[in-house]
Design an enzyme around this catalytic site. Structure first.
Site, PDB file in Angstrom:
ATOM      1  N   SER A   1      22.673 -26.373  20.908  1.00 56.81           N
ATOM      2  CA  SER A   1      23.890 -26.224  21.705  1.00 56.81           C
ATOM      3  C   SER A   1      23.686 -26.764  23.111  1.00 56.81           C
ATOM      4  CB  SER A   1      24.306 -24.753  21.782  1.00 56.81           C
ATOM      5  OG  SER A   1      24.489 -24.208  20.484  1.00 56.81           O
TER       6      SER A   1
ATOM      7  N   LEU B   1      20.905 -19.961  25.179  1.00 60.46           N
ATOM      8  CA  LEU B   1      21.811 -20.904  24.539  1.00 60.46           C
ATOM      9  C   LEU B   1      20.917 -21.681  23.588  1.00 60.46           C
ATOM     10  CD1 LEU B   1      24.793 -21.716  24.666  1.00 60.46           C
ATOM     11  CD2 LEU B   1      24.188 -23.447  26.361  1.00 60.46           C
ATOM     12  N   ASP B   2      21.204 -21.627  22.286  1.00 64.71           N
ATOM     13  CA  ASP B   2      20.235 -22.138  21.327  1.00 64.71           C
ATOM     14  C   ASP B   2      20.027 -23.648  21.445  1.00 64.71           C
ATOM     15  OD1 ASP B   2      22.446 -23.214  20.051  1.00 64.71           O
ATOM     16  OD2 ASP B   2      22.418 -21.822  18.373  1.00 64.71           O
ATOM     17  N   LYS B   3      18.934 -24.125  20.875  1.00 71.36           N
ATOM     18  CA  LYS B   3      18.477 -25.496  21.054  1.00 71.36           C
ATOM     19  C   LYS B   3      19.526 -26.536  20.665  1.00 71.36           C
ATOM     20  CE  LYS B   3      14.396 -28.373  20.185  1.00 71.36           C
ATOM     21  NZ  LYS B   3      13.047 -28.416  19.577  1.00 71.36           N
TER      22      LYS B   3
END
Length: 266
Positions: free
Chosen positions: A109, A105-107
């Site tokens: 988000s 889960l990208d930074k």
């Protein structure tokens, strides 16, 4: 020991909770794994009593499988490389035994991410062809139109492919809900960018049958019922390499909720 009691080294490392089988194969190929002091060939098998090390670290079978649901805050990176990224998920949670995230889960988000020491289930969940849904709530910088919903639902050309058809529902003037069955790099953000939208906020609220039901920065163990359901969902999944995700907090089983922040290193 009979041949049937031997176990492949990559399966051993995965079962010990060290890494996935794919990562184990990579470590073996790079010569970072030893069996009784010798570097093995790919596909080598071990027996009880053999000494397995990775970069000199002795790897022993794990005592207990761990499955937790964590509400990742914005700014935390889903990496196990604690030497490179100071804001990594492993140091943030500070779990007492080795675990690793299932997917990413990208930074920028926030939301649900599962962590485990069960290498086999990682590959089953992540394999996109198994059609396992992950649900997101997304806020964008422009009004959500019917045309936008239709385009997002039917596939967007990104990363030299076209995204799979997915469920998209408008839930506010600038917000929509989306369910994905694949996990391309920054997929939702790229899909929106293609349509000249910018993601303002992205939150993952469900992975398969597991809901996001803890506060930001907290985690809980999966319940026995959730694990049973999860096992049924992935029972027909293929054990292969990965592709690389609504309920209220009050609905969460309180005895399973723990504060990750309280466990962080000083």
């Amino acid at each position: 020991m009979s041949q049937e009691n031997l176990i492949r080294i990559n399966k051993y490392l995965s079962g010990a909770g060290y890494c996935s089988r794919r990562k184990a194969d990579q470590l073996i190929e790079e010569g970072k794994v030893t069996i009784n002091g010798s570097v093995p060939e790919m596909g080598a098998k071990i027996s009880e009593g053999d000494e397995v090390r990775v970069l000199g670290e002795l790897i022993s079978p794990k005592e207990k499988l761990v499955y937790i649901a964590f509400h990742k805050p914005v700014g935390i990176v889903c990496t196990t490389d604690t030497r490179v990224e100071k804001d990594n998920i492993i140091d943030y949670i500070n779990y007492p035994s080795r675990i690793f995230p299932i997917g990413r889960l990208d930074k920028p988000s926030e939301g649900l991410i599962l962590l485990t020491n069960d290498g086999d289930i990682v590959n089953k969940i992540l394999r996109s062809r198994n059609n396992h849904g992950k649900e997101y709530l997304v806020k964008v910088n422009r009004p959500v139109t019917e045309a936008f919903i239709e385009r997002m639902s039917n596939g967007i050309p990104i990363l030299d492919t076209v995204t799979k058809k997915c469920e998209v529902e408008k839930i506010g003037s600038h917000e929509f809900k989306l369910i994905l069955t694949q996990g391309l790099n920054r997929q939702i953000r790229r899909m929106c960018e293609y349509l000249n939208y910018e993601v303002v906020q992205l939150k993952r609220v469900r992975v398969l049958n597991i809901p996001l039901d803890v506060a930001v920065g907290e985690y809980r163990d999966l319940t026995e019922k959730e694990l049973e359901e999860l096992s049924q969902i992935v029972s027909t999944s293929t054990k292969t390499e990965d592709d690389s995700s609504k309920t209220s907090e009050q609905d969460a089983p309180k005895k399973y909720i723990r504060s990750a922040k309280n466990r962080r290193k000083n």
